[in-house]
Each structure stands twice: as C-alpha cells, then as structure tokens.
Write an enzyme that holds these catalytic residues in place. Structure first.
Site, short mmCIF file in Angstrom:
data_model
loop_
_atom_site.label_atom_id
_atom_site.label_comp_id
_atom_site.label_asym_id
_atom_site.label_seq_id
_atom_site.Cartn_x
_atom_site.Cartn_y
_atom_site.Cartn_z
N ASP A 1 8.48 4.87 -9.66
CA ASP A 1 7.52 4.18 -10.51
C ASP A 1 6.80 5.24 -11.35
O ASP A 1 6.99 6.45 -11.16
CB ASP A 1 6.54 3.32 -9.68
CG ASP A 1 5.91 2.21 -10.54
OD1 ASP A 1 6.01 2.28 -11.79
OD2 ASP A 1 5.31 1.28 -9.98
C1 NOJ Z 1 4.04 0.89 -13.47
C2 NOJ Z 1 4.40 -0.41 -12.81
O1 NOJ Z 1 4.05 -0.37 -11.45
C3 NOJ Z 1 5.88 -0.75 -12.92
O2 NOJ Z 1 6.08 -2.01 -12.39
C4 NOJ Z 1 6.32 -0.64 -14.34
O3 NOJ Z 1 7.67 -1.01 -14.46
C5 NOJ Z 1 6.09 0.77 -14.83
N1 NOJ Z 1 4.67 1.06 -14.77
C6 NOJ Z 1 6.60 1.01 -16.24
O4 NOJ Z 1 5.83 0.37 -17.16
#
Ligand code: NOJ
Length: 762
Positions: free
Chosen positions: A299
């Site tokens: 993530d």
């Molecule tokens: C953080 C989020 O937790 C995740 O779900 C997302 O895909 C990413 N950012 C990218 O934007």
C-alpha cells in the site's frame, strides 16, 4: 438452484509457521517454488535485464501532474523522469487519460534500453467518470449481475483512459461502522463479501486482460485492515485465528480462485507483524496454500511505515523485510529502488526474490498485451467514445436503484402519491450534486450527480419546494482534510419548519457528506452529524408526515428517527444517478429490493455489532443481571444484517430440509409468496447454525441467497443445495473441517426474519 460458495470449494491446508525469522535462502526456495510458467518473452527479457532493471520493475511511482497535465521533467521530478527513461520504473499510479498515459509510456518505451512498458494504475473504486454507488451501497443490492456489470463499465472507461490496473476490489470485512473505509467494502459478512468480490473481479478482468475494455483487478488490503482497533483507520489489528480464517480470509481466497491478477497488502499490523512484511500471510497462505501467481503491491508508503510500526530499523531494513516476505512492488516508498541492489549484493535479499518479483510484474504486462503494443490503451478517439456514454449511465441508474434499502415504511407512507401533493424537500444533501458521488470518486466531474431536488422537480404532478434547513457543511468539498461541519448556525431552521408546516409530505435528506467517510475518515460518533438531528426533530414536530432519506457511507445510529419517523430510506452515496434513483423509489417507479450488508446499531457503544456473533456462555435474557448484555442499551441492533423492506410483502412458508448423510448434503426448499398487489424482488437468505463444534460457531452464518422477482400474488419455490463444504469451518490450524451433528437451517428475508428447521448430519 444450487448454492456454490466459492471459498469453500477447495480444502486448504494452512500450516502455521513458527515465529522465528527465516533466512534469505529459506525464503528464496519458497519464492522459487511459487514462480512458475513464464512465457519465452518474459524469460528472454529477464535474461537480458540488469539487476537495476529488474528492481525497477518492483518500483511504482505516483504521477506528477501540474494543473494541465504531466509536470515538467525538471526540478523535483527530474529523478523520477530519469528513472523512467532508464527502465527503472515498473508502474505509475495516478496518471490517466489516453494522451497523458501515452506521453508517459513513450518516456519508458522510447528511451529505456529494453523498451519495457509501464503499467498504469488508478483507484477505480466505483466507476471512473460514470460513477456508481459506493461499494458498500452496491453490496446492498445483493445483485451479482449488476455488480459485475458496474465493474465492467468501470473497466471499460478505465481502459479507454489508458489505465491497465485498478486497485479494487477492496474486500476487507468490517464489523465496525466507525471505520471510514467500510464504504469501500461489502460489509460484515464473509459469504456475501466473497460473492461481491468475485463479481467485481470478473467485471474488471473479463475473459481477456489484453482486450481493450478490461483491467487487472487488485484484491486489497491483505489482511485484516477492517479489524482496525476501535475503528480508527490504520490502527492495529489483533485478532484470533478463528476470525482470521473464517471471517477475514474467505473473500481474499475467493478472488484468488476467480483468477485475480494482483493483491495489495495493507497498512495495519496483524498480531504484531505489519502486513507488508508478513510472510505468513503473503507467502505461506497466499502463495503456498492458495497458489496465487500474481503481483503483490504494497500500500502507499507502507514499506516505509514499518519504521514507525517499530518493525524495521530504517529504510534499508524495511525494504529487506518486505521483499523477503513476498511484496513484489513498492508503491511510493522509493525504498526498493534505493536499497534492494545493495541488499542483494550483501546477500540479505536473494536474487531469486528479485527475479520472482520482476517476473510476476512482467507476466502481468504480458497478459495485458503491453508487449504487443504498449500504446494499446492510448487511443484518444476511443476514450471519448467509451466514456460517460448513455449505456453506462443506464447501468449506473439500474445499480443505484437496486442499492437503496427501505429501512422502515409505517402505514405505507411510501410510495408518494404522484399528483396533488405539496412536498417539502429539506436538507443540504437534498440539493447536493457533489456529495452523492461519494469518496473515491477521483475521476468524476464535480457536481455531476443528479440531486434529489432536481430529480423530484423534473417530475410533473406535485409541487416541490426546497429549503436547506441547516447547512451541514461549508467550504471546499473535495480533497480537503476535514469537512467543515456546521455545529452552530441554525439560521435556516425556521424557514424549513414553516415550509414543512404548509406541506403535505416532508422529504428530509440527511446524513454524511461524501467525504465524511472513506480513508482517514473514522468517526467516534455515528449519529447524524452537525445540527441535522435538531432539524429533524423540529421539522417532525411541525409535520410528522416525514420521509427520511439517508445519505451516508456507513451504518448510522439513528434510534430517535426509527422511533419517530414513519418512513426511512437508506440511499448511501449512489453516484451519478443518485437523485433519479431515489425519486424512482420514492414514487414507487422502482420497488426497493436492497438489503443491509452491515448491521445498524442503536448506539455507537454497541459497535462492533454483527449478526454472526457467538452465543457466549450467558446468552440470556435472564432476570438476573449476570448475562451478556448492556444495562443501558438493548442487545438488539436497530436494523439487522440482511434487512430491507419492499412495497410488496413476502410470506415465507413450507421450509423443508432433507439430509443426504452419505453425501453430507442438505436439500432445502422454501415457498415464498408475494401477498401484495405489486410486483417485487426479494433476496431470499439461507443461514445455518452448527450447534456443537470443537471451535464454537456463530449463532447464524449466511451460506446462500437468491434474489428473485415475484409478481403480485405469485408463489415461488426456491431450492438451495448445501454441500459438506458449506457445513464446514476452518479450525485454528486453517484446516477446513466437517463435524457431524446438529445443524439448524434458517431461511428468510433478513438475518432475523426466518423459518428454522433443525437436522442431524452424520
Ligand atoms: C492508500 C489506500 O489504502 C489504497 O487502498 C489505495 O489503493 C492507495 N492509497 C493508492 O491510492
């Protein structure tokens, strides 16, 4: 009609690993085992690639836009641009649009030594330009065909905008309405969650990832992110193995079985280990036990965050831990690109880990057809043709209608009469064209949703008057850290009250602004924010003939409304066609058919509250105080999981369960009669209870459902077949086990309204 729970079809043996850290070589042998059948193209590329180029495939950068397009290549961006040209960036996120993607892709393809294209990723969570209901709302439709269609439309628009990869579906089960990200998932139940997850993967990926209308899906967040303590985003998850195997993991497993191409790990730690470096999750379960052969991306910055977790000493250590645990791509920490080469040279990360990771990324590119033509998704004319089309809006409208849940309808206040009525519409959200788009609407145009006011005013017959009442929020709406909620200014209340007094019916549209839910938007109070409760009470005192339309991204605690307001409609954040869909339901042009995917509490203190809880040793009720309850609030939810009314009424009868003990199968049939004079769809739900088990089982577990249209006066017989797998559960070693004995089968229109039959299965 047979039920085929996708997550129980294969017996999975998960071997608990010891907690001692593995050596790099132990990890290496596992990684080598798990990477398999690459094409000659991928193998030949790998054979030519330098270590830097391979590590480059493991590096994902965020886009760097200025207001009109990609930012210049100088200044702070220079390093990223140089790396793209050197073939050291495998993927970009947040670059979109056929023209922009082409430009960025050219940098990699035309300049780098091997001309390897990048993959372009984006959070296409509930549509791209055509915006669908937020995922929690879509789950409330219990309509797998439409959920799949919505994902397919989203994929078509995304692929036309140059994108190859969506970071969806989010399959995190959550029992905590305080957690802002419940809006992104399918609610509290692992079976419904698995079905929804599979429908979405199928919709995104279609039959062929190289087709010009499909994208790679990404199951996230692996794992247990939805069990953040106290519902506070990014918080620690500490859960037992029974909950992990039986509640958290099934939707993830279901998407692997459905062929999902990628996974994302998660910000949280699980039982003391940050998921990003959790080898037990990523290697032992996902790759070894489930045979996942796709890409695991971190993530955002989650590799670096392991320093704050207290798991990694520094960036280099974090990169080592994540890579060795099986995280193939670093989203925005820039730690793989910085440290992996040295880590390989020092022998701390085996080369086989790098090869395996790069191979998986290259395989994804190959499946997407990017080696054949890196610009295949970069056709500007096609982008225009395929975006926000009439056909797409029609699907958005159908899905939005189906996502609405009629929570309460006393004395048949709804549907509204079609003429001769003076209708007051009250509440800032009634007039909003932005908030109904919900959170994670990164590519929708501002103010592009139909509002309730305009949809009602577009229908002739009644007189529609609007008053805001109180302002819920002020200021800039999107991409702000905190919505500015009005707690003081009551100046508009009198006008709303007098409009209510002079009207036949009042429609109050209240709830949460679209940006009060989602990532980082946890709430400790889950009532109506701001001054809306006061407005509701004053308007109700002036005219009790109120229909409350809720717009929100999580269950709300609205006990007062339930006690006083005759009709309550749950309308979530429904996307582009929000107002139209709500008007259809209010007027009875669409007979509501949604069912809650998450329990609504009476009070926030009941959270986590969920239907599939354990019985405890003191279930009560009892006259003495010593049973499992609160002394100040009932144990009962306000609205249970699976609840949702219709303008039709359905009578359940003749439940019959026959046991085939040889095959350990149950044949279940039930008759459902529409005893009203309107046609309606009903979600017929089947739950079981395993009465005695070595690891105790919940009081009810959803095992099958079917959504059926039953015309006025018609009776239908619905058949379900439960298999041994449906009657089994995961023990604390991750074995799927069947234990003979007593089972109850329940069938009904919610987790509470049920017929029951108890049987013995040998
Ligand atoms: C953080 C989020 O937790 C995740 O779900 C997302 O895909 C990413 N950012 C990218 O934007």
């Amino acid at each position: 009609m047979s039920s085929t729970p996708i997550y129980t079809s294969i017996i999975v043996i998960l071997i608990l690993m010891s907690c001692s850290p593995k050596t790099a070589e132990q990890s290496m042998s596992k990684q080598v085992n798990s990477s398999t059948k690459s094409s000659s193209k991928v193998e030949s590329l790998l054979a030519q690639m330098t270590l830097d180029e391979k590590i480059g495939q493991m590096n994902q950068y965020n886009g760097f836009f200025d207001v009109t397009g990609p930012a210049p290549e100088g200044g702070d961006n220079k390093k990223k641009y140089d790396q793209i040209k050197a073939g050291e960036v495998g993927s970009m996120l947040n670059v979109r649009g056929a023209k922009e993607v082409r430009r960025m892709q050219e940098l990699a393809v035309e300049n780098s030594r091997l001309g390897i294209p990048m993959i372009f990723a984006f959070d296409v969570i509930h549509g791209l330009k055509t915006t669908f209901p937020i995922p929690l709302a879509e789950a409330a439709s219990w309509d797998m065909d439409y959920i799949e269609q919505a994902a397919a439309v989203a994929a078509q628009e995304a692929a036309a905008a140059g994108l190859n990869w969506t970071f969806a579906p989010m399959v995190d089960i959550s029992r905590d309405a305080r957690w802002g990200r419940v809006m992104e998932g399918a609610g509290e139940d692992p079976y419904l969650g698995s079905r929804v997850a599979v429908a979405r993967v199928k919709g995104f990926q279609g039959e062929d990832l190289a087709a010009d209308h499909t994208v790679l899906a990404c199951t996230k967040h692996f794992a247990a992110y939805g069990f953040a303590e106290s519902g506070k985003d990014y918080n620690t998850a500490d859960i037992g193995l029974s909950t992990l195997y039986n509640v958290v993991l099934p939707p993830f497993k279901a998407t692997v079985d459905a062929g999902v191409g990628s996974f994302m790990n998660s910000f949280n730690e699980l039982n003391g280990v940050p998921a990003t470096a959790d080898e037990f999750l990523q290697q032992d379960i996902l790759k070894d036990a489930w045979g996942f052969d796709g890409v695991m991306v971190s993530d955002w910055g989650s590799i670096r965050e392991m320093i704050d977790h207290g798991h990694a000493a520094d960036g280099e250590h974090a990169a080592e831990l994540a890579a060795n645990a099986g995280c193939h791509m670093d989203m925005e920490s820039a730690l793989y690109t910085k440290h992996l080469k040295a880590l390989v040279e020092q022998g701390k990360v085996p080369l086989s880990i790098i090869d395996d990771s790069a191979r998986r990324v290259l395989e994804a590119k190959e499946k997407l057809g990017l080696f054949e033509d890196p610009y295949r998704y970069c056709d500007e004319a096609r982008e225009k043709e395929r975006t926000y089309t009439g056909a797409h809006l029609k699907v958005a409208h159908e899905v939005a209608k189906r996502s609405i849940v009629l929570l309460k309808n006393d004395a048949d206040v709804l549907p509204l009469k079609k003429s001769g009525q003076k209708i007051a519409v009250i509440g800032q959200l009634a007039d909003s064209k932005n908030s109904p788009l919900g959170n994670w609407r990164l590519a929708s145009d501002d103010n592009s949703a139909s509002s309730v006011v305009e949809a009602l005013q577009a229908r002739a017959g009644n007189e529609i008057n609007y008053s805001q009442g109180v302002m819920l929020y002020s200021g800039q709406e999107f991409f702000v850290m905190d919505i500015n909620i009005n707690e003081e200014d009551a100046s508009g209340m009198d006008e709303a009250v007098s409009l209510a007094e002079s009207s036949d019916v009042v429609i109050m549209v209240l709830g949460e602004h679209g940006m009060q839910t989602g990532e980082g938007r946890s709430r400790a109070d889950i009532d109506l924010p701001g001054m809306q409760q006061e407005l509701l009470e004053r308007v109700h005192a002036a005219n009790p003939n109120v229909v409350l339309v809720l717009m929100n991204g999580r269950p709300l605690a609205i006990e007062w409304a339930d006690q006083h307001i005759p009709a309550i409609v749950e309308a979530w954040h429904l996307g582009t066609k929000s107002g139209d869909a709500i008007a259809d339901v209010l007027y009875g042009d669409y007979n509501p058919s949604g069912k809650l995917p998450m329990t609504f509490p009476r009070h926030v203190g009941q959270v986590p509250i969920y239907y599939n809880h354990k019985n405890t040793g003191r279930p009560g009720p009892s006259d003495a105080v010593f049973w499992s309850h609160y002394t100040d609030v009932s144990n009962e939810p306000l609205y249970p999981f699976g609840h949702g009314l219709s303008y039709a009424s359905f009578d359940y009868r003749d439940l019959s369960v026959s046991v085939d003990s040889v095959g350990r199968k149950l044949d279940v049939s039930v008759s459902v009669k529409n005893s009203s004079d309107v046609d309606g769809e009903e979600v017929i739900q089947l739950y079981i209870r395993d009465h005695v088990a070595k690891v105790t089982r919940p009081v009810k577990e959803l095992k099958a459902f079917e959504k059926v249209m039953i015309t006025a006066g018609e009776s239908k017989t619905i058949d379900f077949n439960l298999t041994e797998a449906d009657l089994s559960y995961y023990d604390n070693r991750g074995h799927l086990v069947f234990e003979p004995g007593a089972f109850s089968v329940f069938v009904g229109g919610s987790s509470q309204t049920v017929l029951e039959q108890k049987v013995e299965v040998e």
